[in-house]
Write a protein that holds these residues in place. Structure first.
Motif, PDB file in Angstrom:
ATOM      1  N   GLY A   1       1.001  -1.130   0.240  1.00  0.00           N
ATOM      2  CA  GLY A   1       0.011  -0.084   0.242  1.00  0.00           C
ATOM      3  C   GLY A   1       1.034   0.968  -0.174  1.00  0.00           C
ATOM      4  O   GLY A   1       0.281   2.181  -0.470  1.00  0.00           O
ATOM      5  N   GLU A   2       2.363   1.148   0.274  1.00  0.00           N
ATOM      6  CA  GLU A   2       3.231   2.144   0.068  1.00  0.00           C
ATOM      7  C   GLU A   2       3.615   2.700  -1.753  1.00  0.00           C
ATOM      8  O   GLU A   2       4.014   3.454  -1.420  1.00  0.00           O
ATOM      9  N   LEU A   3       3.306   1.810  -1.775  1.00  0.00           N
ATOM     10  CA  LEU A   3       3.907   1.864  -3.171  1.00  0.00           C
ATOM     11  C   LEU A   3       3.508   3.266  -4.228  1.00  0.00           C
ATOM     12  O   LEU A   3       1.961   3.080  -3.960  1.00  0.00           O
ATOM     13  N   THR A   4       4.615   3.764  -4.429  1.00  0.00           N
ATOM     14  CA  THR A   4       4.118   5.218  -5.196  1.00  0.00           C
ATOM     15  C   THR A   4       4.691   4.812  -6.856  1.00  0.00           C
ATOM     16  O   THR A   4       5.696   3.587  -7.256  1.00  0.00           O
ATOM     17  N   ASP A   5       4.208   5.198  -7.542  1.00  0.00           N
ATOM     18  CA  ASP A   5       5.078   5.386  -9.266  1.00  0.00           C
ATOM     19  C   ASP A   5       6.515   5.095  -9.138  1.00  0.00           C
ATOM     20  O   ASP A   5       7.069   5.434  -9.899  1.00  0.00           O
ATOM     21  N   GLU A   6       7.195   6.200  -7.995  1.00  0.00           N
ATOM     22  CA  GLU A   6       8.325   6.689  -7.890  1.00  0.00           C
ATOM     23  C   GLU A   6       9.444   5.001  -7.823  1.00  0.00           C
ATOM     24  O   GLU A   6      10.442   5.101  -8.543  1.00  0.00           O
ATOM     25  N   HIS A   7       8.256   4.654  -6.836  1.00  0.00           N
ATOM     26  CA  HIS A   7       8.711   2.519  -6.561  1.00  0.00           C
ATOM     27  C   HIS A   7       8.566   1.446  -7.753  1.00  0.00           C
ATOM     28  O   HIS A   7       9.591   0.790  -8.213  1.00  0.00           O
ATOM     29  N   ALA A   8       7.470   2.256  -8.277  1.00  0.00           N
ATOM     30  CA  ALA A   8       7.651   1.202  -9.816  1.00  0.00           C
ATOM     31  C   ALA A   8       8.620   1.797 -10.766  1.00  0.00           C
ATOM     32  O   ALA A   8       9.067   1.130 -11.267  1.00  0.00           O
ATOM     33  N   LYS A   9       8.839   2.453 -10.881  1.00  0.00           N
ATOM     34  CA  LYS A   9      10.178   3.636 -11.710  1.00  0.00           C
ATOM     35  C   LYS A   9      11.628   2.732 -11.560  1.00  0.00           C
ATOM     36  O   LYS A   9      12.198   1.961 -12.004  1.00  0.00           O
ATOM     37  N   GLN A  10      11.289   2.707  -9.236  1.00  0.00           N
ATOM     38  CA  GLN A  10      12.747   2.058  -9.490  1.00  0.00           C
ATOM     39  C   GLN A  10      12.369   0.787  -9.932  1.00  0.00           C
ATOM     40  O   GLN A  10      13.361  -0.748 -10.061  1.00  0.00           O
ATOM     41  N   GLU A  11      11.414  -0.155 -10.184  1.00  0.00           N
ATOM     42  CA  GLU A  11      11.291  -1.775 -10.589  1.00  0.00           C
ATOM     43  C   GLU A  11      11.136  -1.770 -12.402  1.00  0.00           C
ATOM     44  O   GLU A  11      11.436  -2.991 -12.629  1.00  0.00           O
ATOM     45  N   GLY A  12      11.493  -0.690 -13.074  1.00  0.00           N
ATOM     46  CA  GLY A  12      11.609  -0.618 -14.052  1.00  0.00           C
ATOM     47  C   GLY A  12      10.659  -0.194 -15.077  1.00  0.00           C
ATOM     48  O   GLY A  12       9.984  -1.061 -16.186  1.00  0.00           O
ATOM     49  N   PHE A  13       8.993  -0.094 -14.212  1.00  0.00           N
ATOM     50  CA  PHE A  13       7.820   0.553 -14.787  1.00  0.00           C
ATOM     51  C   PHE A  13       7.250   2.057 -14.399  1.00  0.00           C
ATOM     52  O   PHE A  13       8.459   2.135 -13.533  1.00  0.00           O
ATOM     53  N   GLU A  14       6.355   1.780 -14.989  1.00  0.00           N
ATOM     54  CA  GLU A  14       5.996   3.920 -14.744  1.00  0.00           C
ATOM     55  C   GLU A  14       5.022   4.168 -13.826  1.00  0.00           C
ATOM     56  O   GLU A  14       5.276   5.064 -13.769  1.00  0.00           O
ATOM     57  N   THR A  15       4.067   3.041 -13.639  1.00  0.00           N
ATOM     58  CA  THR A  15       3.219   3.100 -12.519  1.00  0.00           C
ATOM     59  C   THR A  15       3.145   1.274 -11.606  1.00  0.00           C
ATOM     60  O   THR A  15       3.652   0.638 -12.149  1.00  0.00           O
ATOM     61  N   VAL A  16       2.208   2.065 -10.693  1.00  0.00           N
ATOM     62  CA  VAL A  16       2.275   0.958 -10.123  1.00  0.00           C
ATOM     63  C   VAL A  16       1.421  -0.105  -9.904  1.00  0.00           C
ATOM     64  O   VAL A  16       1.030  -0.881 -10.294  1.00  0.00           O
ATOM     65  N   GLU A  17       0.149   0.047 -11.438  1.00  0.00           N
ATOM     66  CA  GLU A  17      -0.703  -0.297 -11.898  1.00  0.00           C
ATOM     67  C   GLU A  17       0.377  -0.763 -12.517  1.00  0.00           C
ATOM     68  O   GLU A  17       0.122  -2.758 -12.927  1.00  0.00           O
ATOM     69  N   GLN A  18       1.303  -0.592 -13.509  1.00  0.00           N
ATOM     70  CA  GLN A  18       1.672  -1.540 -14.339  1.00  0.00           C
ATOM     71  C   GLN A  18       2.706  -2.291 -14.094  1.00  0.00           C
ATOM     72  O   GLN A  18       2.845  -3.954 -14.306  1.00  0.00           O
ATOM     73  N   TYR A  19       3.851  -1.599 -12.565  1.00  0.00           N
ATOM     74  CA  TYR A  19       4.381  -3.081 -11.864  1.00  0.00           C
ATOM     75  C   TYR A  19       3.818  -4.450 -10.927  1.00  0.00           C
ATOM     76  O   TYR A  19       3.253  -5.318 -11.087  1.00  0.00           O
ATOM     77  N   LYS A  20       2.040  -3.876 -10.508  1.00  0.00           N
ATOM     78  CA  LYS A  20       1.142  -5.008 -10.199  1.00  0.00           C
ATOM     79  C   LYS A  20       0.752  -5.737 -11.294  1.00  0.00           C
ATOM     80  O   LYS A  20       0.820  -7.183 -10.473  1.00  0.00           O
ATOM     81  N   ASP A  21       0.537  -4.967 -12.117  1.00  0.00           N
ATOM     82  CA  ASP A  21       0.334  -6.620 -12.517  1.00  0.00           C
ATOM     83  C   ASP A  21       1.521  -7.479 -13.888  1.00  0.00           C
ATOM     84  O   ASP A  21       0.723  -8.935 -13.777  1.00  0.00           O
ATOM     85  N   SER A  22       2.412  -6.541 -13.523  1.00  0.00           N
ATOM     86  CA  SER A  22       3.441  -7.741 -14.200  1.00  0.00           C
ATOM     87  C   SER A  22       3.748  -8.737 -12.927  1.00  0.00           C
ATOM     88  O   SER A  22       3.814  -9.842 -12.677  1.00  0.00           O
ATOM     89  N   ILE A  23       3.739  -8.246 -11.438  1.00  0.00           N
ATOM     90  CA  ILE A  23       3.531  -8.927 -10.849  1.00  0.00           C
ATOM     91  C   ILE A  23       2.987 -10.562 -10.660  1.00  0.00           C
ATOM     92  O   ILE A  23       3.149 -11.256 -10.312  1.00  0.00           O
ATOM     93  N   LEU A  24       1.475  -9.750 -10.692  1.00  0.00           N
ATOM     94  CA  LEU A  24       0.871 -10.608 -10.706  1.00  0.00           C
ATOM     95  C   LEU A  24       0.725 -11.859 -11.829  1.00  0.00           C
ATOM     96  O   LEU A  24       0.002 -13.430 -11.797  1.00  0.00           O
ATOM     97  N   SER A  25       0.706 -11.088 -13.288  1.00  0.00           N
ATOM     98  CA  SER A  25       1.139 -12.378 -13.979  1.00  0.00           C
ATOM     99  C   SER A  25       1.972 -13.699 -13.943  1.00  0.00           C
ATOM    100  O   SER A  25       1.668 -14.732 -13.528  1.00  0.00           O
TER     101      SER A  25
END
Length: 116
Positions: A69-93
């Motif tokens: 719940g603390e994740l922000t788009d900046e955190h998603a960028k650390q992971e190589g994604f533009e948004t938390v939603e993109q990161y979430k979709d990747s992890i859940l896949s």
């Protein structure tokens, strides 16, 4: 909010650093400098430990706990994604059927390339 700069004693590792980044697209993002952190459900590395990927070396600079719940788009960028939603979709896949629970805690491992 978790402060990644706190000097707290970390619990024992639950896995080895060799398992920290293993998915080919993620390995490529790390080598390209796009991915500078990875979140795992366990602790895979200690600060100062070296991760080797395809002949490239990366040093772990920070390890800390964070809730999804603390994740922000900046955190998603650390992971190589533009948004938390993109990161979430990747992890859940990668983990079909896994729920995305805001209170669920993960271990953040931040790293950088070793300059040799």
């Amino acid at each position: 909010m978790t402060n990644p700069n706190e000097n707290v004693e970390l619990p024992p590792k639950t896995c080895s650093i060799e398992r920290l980044v293993t998915v080919k697209p993620d390995v490529e993002k790390v080598i390209a400098g796009i991915k500078t952190a990875t979140r795992r459900n366990g602790r895979y590395a200690d600060v100062g430990e070296i991760m080797e990927l395809e002949g490239h070396r990366f040093v772990v600079e920070k390890v800390y706990s964070q809730s999804l719940g603390e994740l922000t788009d900046e955190h998603a960028k650390q992971e190589g994604f533009e948004t938390v939603e993109q990161y979430k979709d990747s992890i859940l896949s990668y983990h079909p059927g896994m729920p995305w629970l805001p209170h669920m805690r993960v271990w953040v491992h931040e790293f950088r390339a070793v300059q040799e």
